[in-house]
Design a protein around this motif. Sequence first.
Motif, PDB file in Angstrom:
ATOM      1  N   VAL A  48     -30.681  55.161  21.156  1.00 46.15           N
ATOM      2  CA  VAL A  48     -30.502  56.613  21.302  1.00 46.15           C
ATOM      3  C   VAL A  48     -31.627  57.250  20.496  1.00 46.15           C
ATOM      4  O   VAL A  48     -31.779  56.970  19.312  1.00 46.15           O
ATOM      5  CB  VAL A  48     -29.123  57.074  20.770  1.00 46.15           C
ATOM      6  CG1 VAL A  48     -28.979  58.586  20.840  1.00 46.15           C
ATOM      7  CG2 VAL A  48     -27.997  56.402  21.547  1.00 46.15           C
ATOM      8  N   GLY A  52     -28.203  54.489  27.104  1.00 44.66           N
ATOM      9  CA  GLY A  52     -27.810  54.973  25.774  1.00 44.66           C
ATOM     10  C   GLY A  52     -26.556  55.829  25.758  1.00 44.66           C
ATOM     11  O   GLY A  52     -26.167  56.364  24.722  1.00 44.66           O
ATOM     12  N   VAL A 100     -31.331  62.624  20.507  1.00 46.48           N
ATOM     13  CA  VAL A 100     -30.452  63.236  21.521  1.00 46.48           C
ATOM     14  C   VAL A 100     -29.729  64.451  20.930  1.00 46.48           C
ATOM     15  O   VAL A 100     -29.206  64.390  19.823  1.00 46.48           O
ATOM     16  CB  VAL A 100     -29.439  62.181  22.037  1.00 46.48           C
ATOM     17  CG1 VAL A 100     -28.260  62.826  22.747  1.00 46.48           C
ATOM     18  CG2 VAL A 100     -30.148  61.190  22.959  1.00 46.48           C
ATOM     19  N   GLY A 118     -32.514  56.057  26.454  1.00 53.60           N
ATOM     20  CA  GLY A 118     -32.148  56.557  25.132  1.00 53.60           C
ATOM     21  C   GLY A 118     -32.440  58.020  24.881  1.00 53.60           C
ATOM     22  O   GLY A 118     -32.126  58.555  23.819  1.00 53.60           O
ATOM     23  N   THR A 172     -24.291  56.494  22.385  1.00 54.63           N
ATOM     24  CA  THR A 172     -24.160  57.882  21.900  1.00 54.63           C
ATOM     25  C   THR A 172     -22.724  58.150  21.455  1.00 54.63           C
ATOM     26  O   THR A 172     -22.480  58.678  20.367  1.00 54.63           O
ATOM     27  CB  THR A 172     -24.577  58.879  23.019  1.00 54.63           C
ATOM     28  OG1 THR A 172     -25.963  58.661  23.328  1.00 54.63           O
ATOM     29  CG2 THR A 172     -24.381  60.317  22.586  1.00 54.63           C
TER      30      THR A 172
END
Length: 259
Positions: A26, A48, A29, A234, A52
């Motif tokens: 990740v 991802g 984000v 990701g 998350t």
Amino acid sequence: MEDKVLLDVQGLKTYFHTFKGVVKAVDNVSFSLKEGEILGIVGESGSGKSVTSFSILKLVEDPGVVDADHIMFDGKDLAKISEKDMSKIRGKDISMVFQDPMTSLNPLYTIQRQMEEVLILHEPQMNKAQRRERCIELLHAVGIPNPEERLKEYPNQFSGGMRQRVIIAIALATNPKLLIADEPTTALDVTIQEQILKLMKKLVKEHNTSLMLITHDLGVIAEMADYVVVMYAGRVVEKGTASEIFKNPSHPYTIGLMR
């Protein structure tokens, strides 16, 4: 009146430090989710999405390292709180529905025992009779007939769709503010899938619960989500309301998924 933001994730990074180097599962984000809203996180396997959700819940194990500017949930920054405080939130204010109803329930315990576990942990003021009453009420809410009888049964006596309903009932036992559903219908056939999604949508609306729905299926997103986050490798490559994303996708990856 503006809807209250329940979850605000900014700059979330989850990196796995392996012998072969760093895997950025990740990578930076950010998104937010309002009260009573359904947020769809969509992308292929390995994009991802699940990492998350595990990062938000602090369930990432070594060699994973989670870092974020903040993960604000209901006024608390989950990125900064202790495991002890997090364990009070996990399963009570934030519940999770996993994708495989076969592995989410323990075959050795009755449905009642498994449903009561979460109530014993998070609702200690309830006595035995109140817990049983709550279990019956929950099974009734998720559409399981004869709940009084079925409480005494074991998971192998339930079909896949019925097991997934039990898992949703357990997730809703403490009236969570946020429900995270990770591919909740993947293991089920299409007709049952439809029923489970309708059920989740209905329960979310009735209880004003926010839902974070993780899936690779844009059909599910179209049917369920108010707001959509598209992930690839990701990263978030696109986000917007469901109608914006479906009417006017701007990223080549989203356009590819549509096809």
